[in-house]
Design an enzyme around this catalytic site. Sequence first.
Site, short mmCIF file in Angstrom:
data_model
loop_
_atom_site.label_atom_id
_atom_site.label_comp_id
_atom_site.label_asym_id
_atom_site.label_seq_id
_atom_site.Cartn_x
_atom_site.Cartn_y
_atom_site.Cartn_z
N THR A 56 0.86 -1.14 -0.19
CA THR A 56 0.01 -0.29 -0.36
C THR A 56 0.90 1.57 -0.19
OG1 THR A 56 -2.28 -0.75 0.66
CG2 THR A 56 -1.68 1.46 1.64
N ARG A 67 -15.06 -4.77 1.01
CA ARG A 67 -14.26 -4.88 2.37
C ARG A 67 -14.03 -3.33 2.58
NH1 ARG A 67 -9.15 -3.54 3.43
NH2 ARG A 67 -7.87 -4.28 5.31
N VAL A 68 -13.69 -2.18 3.48
CA VAL A 68 -13.37 -1.50 3.92
C VAL A 68 -12.20 -1.53 4.92
CG1 VAL A 68 -13.52 1.02 3.81
CG2 VAL A 68 -15.21 -0.22 2.39
N GLY A 69 -10.71 -1.12 4.87
CA GLY A 69 -9.98 -1.12 5.24
C GLY A 69 -9.95 0.90 5.77
N ASP A 70 -8.37 0.63 6.79
CA ASP A 70 -8.50 1.79 7.14
C ASP A 70 -7.64 3.01 6.35
OD1 ASP A 70 -5.55 0.40 6.98
OD2 ASP A 70 -4.68 1.87 7.67
N THR A 130 -0.19 1.83 7.38
CA THR A 130 -0.47 1.17 6.24
C THR A 130 -0.25 -0.28 7.12
OG1 THR A 130 1.30 -0.11 4.38
CG2 THR A 130 2.24 1.10 5.74
N GLY A 131 -0.78 -1.07 6.60
CA GLY A 131 -0.44 -2.88 7.76
C GLY A 131 -1.80 -3.68 7.22
N GLY A 178 -5.08 -3.53 7.81
CA GLY A 178 -6.11 -2.11 7.74
C GLY A 178 -7.42 -2.05 9.30
N1 ASP Z 1 -3.76 -1.16 5.25
C1 ASP Z 1 -4.24 -1.54 3.74
C2 ASP Z 1 -5.73 -1.85 4.10
O1 ASP Z 1 -5.92 -3.43 5.29
C3 ASP Z 1 -3.42 -2.72 3.64
C4 ASP Z 1 -1.91 -2.00 3.35
O2 ASP Z 1 -2.26 -0.82 4.27
O3 ASP Z 1 -1.43 -2.96 3.29
O4 ASP Z 1 -6.77 -1.59 3.11
#
Ligand code: ASP
Length: 301
Positions: free
Chosen positions: A164, A192-195, A215-216, A218
């Site tokens: 990301t 699905r929606v992440g952070d 990032t990481g 979510g």
């Molecule tokens: N944070 C992002 C999500 O969960 C993925 C990522 O940062 O690699 O959508």
Amino acid sequence: MTSHSQKPIAIVVHGGAGDIPEERRDPAEAGCRAAAAVGWDLLAGGASALDAVEAAVRAMEDDEAFNAGRGSVLNAAGEVEMDAGVMDGATRLPGAVTLIRHFRHPITLARLVMTRTPHHILGGEGAEAFAREMGCQPVPNDFFITERRLAQYRKRLQTETADTVGAVALDAAGNVAAANSTGGVNFKLPGRVGDSPLPGAGFFADNRFGAVATTGQGEHILRSGLSFLIMRLLAQGLSAQEAAVRARHSFLDWVPAGRAGWIVLDASGGVGIFHTTRNISYAWRTSGVDACVSGLEAQDA
Ligand code: ASP
């Protein structure tokens, strides 16, 4: 008489936190450097922090090495759904889009939501209708799908992703901005929606204190309000690096074994980077540092 009172400028970009395999490390670092250079050139020419983070993220959305724009991961239905968010530290207004399937630069749509609507987040079909209204040209969803992501999909890869993208910047007028763009996580359920598009979770910016992008995983990030948590540390007077390191404890307290990385800028242009994952890829440049600093750090998670 020449003035030596020039205000500092700074940009930091990330190319994701996670377990970045050996063969992906050079492309990730190179892509981060290229994006940071795009943002830096704009800032050095007097552009705003918002312009710099948008341009840096657009460059990474165009780079197939990253999980944003073309090259995004596929969801369980074999399609790409992208999220992005941006925040202006001067107004403290965010803009974000979720579940984008047909537009090349979700980050630009996020900025349009911020500047052209009374809302902060638009999702799915409504967001895409808005994009068309703004004159953006749709492309087929296939456009975003690369061989590498298709191969991961066929293996039903559900491991965390690490590509990301995001950026934070400080401009010569003292304004900060933060931005994030992502295809989300491999094999996610459609919808699905992440952070990444959520202010306070994936990003935050406030001229008084600085800017943050995360990032990481979510789900870990959004339930800990990670960006806002880091912003609170900056507000207590910590430097970017102090806040970045200190945030680890609170994050892991909220989410034991939480997996994330974060880039931080304080209001004077100090840089902080931290991750609880194996790797994070990043690049940054600030006034007084002649070249771009980049890296792909590994540490015990
Ligand atoms: N944070 C992002 C999500 O969960 C993925 C990522 O940062 O690699 O959508």
